[in-house]
Design a protein around this motif. Structure first.
Motif, PDB file in Angstrom:
ATOM      1  N   HIS A 174      72.527  32.726  76.345  1.00  0.00           N
ATOM      2  CA  HIS A 174      73.201  33.894  76.913  1.00  0.00           C
ATOM      3  C   HIS A 174      74.475  34.174  76.146  1.00  0.00           C
ATOM      4  N   LEU A 231      70.768  38.323  77.282  1.00  0.00           N
ATOM      5  CA  LEU A 231      69.959  37.116  77.428  1.00  0.00           C
ATOM      6  C   LEU A 231      68.892  37.130  76.338  1.00  0.00           C
ATOM      7  N   GLN A 270      69.344  36.063  84.057  1.00  0.00           N
ATOM      8  CA  GLN A 270      70.647  36.495  83.553  1.00  0.00           C
ATOM      9  C   GLN A 270      71.714  36.502  84.647  1.00  0.00           C
ATOM     10  N   ALA A 273      73.075  33.169  84.598  1.00  0.00           N
ATOM     11  CA  ALA A 273      73.858  32.954  83.369  1.00  0.00           C
ATOM     12  C   ALA A 273      75.197  33.685  83.439  1.00  0.00           C
TER      13      ALA A 273
END
Length: 372
Positions: A174, A231, A270, A273
């Protein structure tokens, strides 16, 4: 209270610094949508943006940004694509709504994500509503531990799909701040196609939006940053999010992903992340926005209260606003407060969007239409 209205571009360095100082002193105001940077960016393509500079004696005590129409009806800056509105005020300052409207020569102030406690003498036509957030004050590991207790099935599913994505495509990583113009164009293509599939108008097609996002992509400072987060699986971008953050808060703004990787739920991967990277930056709150989406209930740790409603003073614009806007807003609030009715309305909207999306695909030049 003395009020002077100016265009955002007319504010000096000292005034912008004071605006940021007011934000930093109050966690409720420390939100990217309330930052002078956001107001200045929107003012680049929305000429109706103004800022009320509020003074008490010789001291400036607040900045109130807004957009106004010809009838004197004011709405928040970036209406339609922002999730917080309000003023930047010195500690302990509360604005008298009617005096503020008079000083700005406004008939009506209509709001839907307003910071609570900023305005005195507000209209009775207002309500407090919850806006979901992810609390990161205790770090990412503490957030994951809490999610494991609240939504263990969701967390296990995300971890499984991340491992599968890595096996099938490549290592997942990421990037919080991508400055790649090509990736920005890819993200915007995904988002526009998503709007088309769901039957919504393409927000990104509006004049000025592309330039705004490009400038924000390269904006990073101590008090405000734009962020194109990406991502990757291997070297392939599979999801992206365009957001903004202050030292305290990151906002969920424009998430999107490549539909070719939908089975891996890259958007959910994501979100985790983003939470991890935000916590690493010392950000305390990831604000998910007020939209009614089931996934927000799975990821949130709680909510903050925001105000929705409007206030007015005697004027012709107020009369017209009451006749046109207010009844519609009352209906919306009535439906939102009743889950069974809301579910039925959501089903009808889903049907309508499916029909409109199908029509978009069949129109000339659309994905399923005849192309010239």
């Amino acid at each position: 209270m003395r009020v002077t209205t100016v265009r955002p571009q007319e504010l000096g360095h000292s005034e912008l610094a004071l605006w940021r100082e007011f934000q930093a002193a109050d966690p409720a105001q420390d939100n990217p949508f309330l930052s002078p940077e956001f107001t200045l960016e929107v003012a680049e393509f929305r000429p109706d943006v103004r800022v009320a500079v509020v003074a008490d004696g010789n001291s400036v005590v607040g900045f109130f940004p807004y957009q106004r129409n010809a009838l004197g009806v004011a709405r928040p800056v970036g209406r339609g694509f922002r999730d917080r509105d309000g003023a930047a005020l010195a500690p302990g300052v509360e604005l008298n709504a009617r005096e503020l409207l008079r000083g700005c020569d406004l008939a009506v102030w209509q709001f839907d994500h307003h910071v609570t406690g900023q305005l005195a003498a507000t209209s009775e036509r207002s309500a407090l509503l919850p806006s979901p957030v992810v609390d990161l004050r205790h770090g990412y590991d503490a957030y994951v531990d809490g999610m494991r207790r609240r939504s263990s099935v969701t967390l296990k599913g995300i971890n499984y799909k991340r491992r599968k994505l890595e096996r099938d495509v490549g290592p997942v990583r990421h990037e919080m701040h991508s400055l790649d113009g090509g990736v920005l164009r890819t993200f915007m293509k995904w988002k526009s196609e998503q709007y088309l599939r769901t039957g919504k108008g393409d927000f990104l097609a509006q004049p000025g939006i592309t330039n705004m996002l490009t400038r924000l992509q390269h904006t990073r400072s101590e008090r405000f940053s734009g962020s194109l987060a990406v991502l990757y699986a291997g070297d392939i971008p599979v999801a992206a999010h365009f957001g903004m953050y202050t030292p305290r808060a990151l906002v969920l703004w424009f998430p999107s992903y490549d539909p070719a990787f939908a089975k891996y739920s890259p958007g959910f991967i994501q979100l985790m992340a983003l939470s991890e990277d935000a916590a690493a930056l010392g950000i305390e709150c990831f604000e998910l926005g007020r939209g009614r989406h089931a996934y927000k209930d799975q990821f949130k740790t709680g909510h903050v209260q925001v105000s929705e409603g409007w206030m007015a003073r005697p004027a012709m614009g107020t009369v017209l606003h009451r006749v046109t806007t207010a009844p519609r807003q009352e209906v919306i609030n009535f439906v939102r407060a009743r889950p069974q009715i809301r579910a039925g309305v959501a089903a009808m909207r889903g049907t309508f969007r499916s029909v409109r999306a199908r029509a978009n695909q069949l129109r000339p030049g659309g994905p399923g239409g005849n192309k010239k």
